[in-house]
Design a protein around this motif. Sequence first.
Motif, PDB file in Angstrom:
ATOM      1  N   CYS A 183       0.839  -1.178   0.000  1.00 34.34           N
ATOM      2  CA  CYS A 183       0.000   0.000   0.000  1.00 34.34           C
ATOM      3  C   CYS A 183       0.872   1.224   0.000  1.00 34.34           C
ATOM      4  CB  CYS A 183      -0.920   0.031   1.218  1.00 34.34           C
ATOM      5  SG  CYS A 183      -0.058   0.350   2.747  1.00 34.34           S
TER       6      CYS A 183
ATOM      7  N   ILE B  12     -15.271   7.754   6.081  1.00 35.65           N
ATOM      8  CA  ILE B  12     -14.175   7.646   5.116  1.00 35.65           C
ATOM      9  C   ILE B  12     -14.613   8.364   3.847  1.00 35.65           C
ATOM     10  CG2 ILE B  12     -12.628   6.096   3.869  1.00 35.65           C
ATOM     11  CD1 ILE B  12     -13.183   3.981   5.973  1.00 35.65           C
TER      12      ILE B  12
ATOM     13  N   ALA C 283      -9.659  10.917   2.893  1.00 38.19           N
ATOM     14  CA  ALA C 283      -8.637  10.239   2.096  1.00 38.19           C
ATOM     15  C   ALA C 283      -7.536  11.202   1.675  1.00 38.19           C
ATOM     16  CB  ALA C 283      -9.270   9.587   0.874  1.00 38.19           C
ATOM     17  N   GLU C 284      -7.917  12.424   1.316  1.00 38.53           N
ATOM     18  CA  GLU C 284      -6.925  13.408   0.884  1.00 38.53           C
ATOM     19  C   GLU C 284      -6.026  13.856   2.030  1.00 38.53           C
ATOM     20  OE1 GLU C 284      -9.196  16.508  -0.906  1.00 38.53           O
ATOM     21  OE2 GLU C 284      -9.419  15.458  -2.827  1.00 38.53           O
TER      22      GLU C 284
ATOM     23  N   TYR D 114      -5.562  12.270   5.101  1.00 40.74           N
ATOM     24  CA  TYR D 114      -4.922  11.240   5.923  1.00 40.74           C
ATOM     25  C   TYR D 114      -4.391  10.049   5.130  1.00 40.74           C
ATOM     26  CZ  TYR D 114      -7.009  13.587   9.968  1.00 40.74           C
ATOM     27  OH  TYR D 114      -7.356  14.515  10.926  1.00 40.74           O
ATOM     28  N   GLY D 115      -4.887   9.850   3.923  1.00 40.20           N
ATOM     29  CA  GLY D 115      -4.571   8.634   3.188  1.00 40.20           C
ATOM     30  C   GLY D 115      -3.090   8.368   3.018  1.00 40.20           C
ATOM     31  N   TYR D 116      -2.305   9.402   2.803  1.00 42.11           N
ATOM     32  CA  TYR D 116      -0.880   9.205   2.547  1.00 42.11           C
ATOM     33  C   TYR D 116      -0.127   8.766   3.801  1.00 42.11           C
ATOM     34  CZ  TYR D 116       0.421  13.630   4.828  1.00 42.11           C
ATOM     35  OH  TYR D 116       0.631  14.629   5.737  1.00 42.11           O
TER      36      TYR D 116
ATOM     37  N   ILE E 238      -6.717   0.272   6.232  1.00 43.47           N
ATOM     38  CA  ILE E 238      -7.925   0.657   6.962  1.00 43.47           C
ATOM     39  C   ILE E 238      -8.509  -0.582   7.629  1.00 43.47           C
ATOM     40  CG2 ILE E 238     -10.318   1.420   6.733  1.00 43.47           C
ATOM     41  CD1 ILE E 238      -8.445   3.722   6.438  1.00 43.47           C
TER      42      ILE E 238
ATOM     43  N   PHE F 280      -8.820   5.916  -2.314  1.00 43.02           N
ATOM     44  CA  PHE F 280      -7.396   5.960  -2.000  1.00 43.02           C
ATOM     45  C   PHE F 280      -6.567   5.580  -3.222  1.00 43.02           C
ATOM     46  CE2 PHE F 280      -9.593   5.080   1.984  1.00 43.02           C
ATOM     47  CZ  PHE F 280      -9.013   6.001   2.847  1.00 43.02           C
TER      48      PHE F 280
ATOM     49  N   MET G 253      -4.267   0.400  -1.430  1.00 47.11           N
ATOM     50  CA  MET G 253      -4.551   0.591  -0.007  1.00 47.11           C
ATOM     51  C   MET G 253      -5.259  -0.641   0.545  1.00 47.11           C
ATOM     52  SD  MET G 253      -4.451   2.452   2.736  1.00 47.11           S
ATOM     53  CE  MET G 253      -4.252   4.203   2.339  1.00 47.11           C
TER      54      MET G 253
END
Length: 316
Positions: free
Chosen positions: A38, A206, A211-212, A214-216, A221, A251, A255
Amino acid sequence: MKTNKKTGISFFSILSSGMGIVALASLIFIGGLCLSGCGSTKKQPDKNKPIFTTENRATLGTYASLPRLSDGRADLDKLIAQLKELNANTYNWLVWQNENDWDDLQLFLPIALENQIAVWISLVPPSESKPIAKWSSEPFGMDYIKWSEEIAKLSVTYPNLIALSIDDFVHNLDFYTPEYVKEMMDTIDDINPSLQFIPCSYYKQITVDFAEKYGYMLDGILFPYRAESEGANLQNAGLVDREISTLRSLFNKGMPIYIDVYLTAHSRLGGSTPSYVEEVIRRGKEHADGVLIYTHPNPEADPEKYEIVKAGFADK
């Protein structure tokens, strides 16, 4: 965003060969994450340091509600025996409701390593901590920077400790700001960049914005399935496929989504039936990157669901 590289070496397959920890450390080399591939903000690990992977074996585990002795301490022998009987390869250890959970975890890790069990650690968020709740995650309470440091240190000693999770993470984003989570991740990366952060996050929270922001920083999840796309219930197992697909679309590709199956009743939605648990496990194995059972089944209190988990995990 960092791209993870797989080696094809399995933590479980190497352990099963009978090698000791020292031998493992000298033979295993990886340039990627644990679990499955991921995207993450984490810096590339030192290629000379051993990192274990479970990419060749899907995550099948249970979460919380471990068996306890009469004094409240964890019954580690019974837990290991039940995990093996259930065909589980992972246990998600919840640090909560007992002041000895952190100490007992450290006793559990070497036993779990010997028995080829991967371990996640789950902490409770502010909404489930003192003074709102009777208990907090002890001994570090709501100092999640300190928790990140201590768990990362522990994961260096015990390579089967592969993930940190936080319960109800998405309901506490006022506390877990992107800046705070970044500090947690930097703390982990300075000690053991292979330790993964896989917070418990619910379908409705979510969002694209989540996602923008925290996703990185996430390595996966932990997704408690409760058919929220139709209003939330523990009766309809038929939306597993669609909801996982929707989450993946938010994501970057790859992911991991680990589905959390309600075996124990929800405070608002009530209980789940054995057939529901069976179906969510089946669909989760087909469409998610792993299945965790919430909570660890009790063979005496709920033998039917215990047998369903056992059969579901055994069924390839």
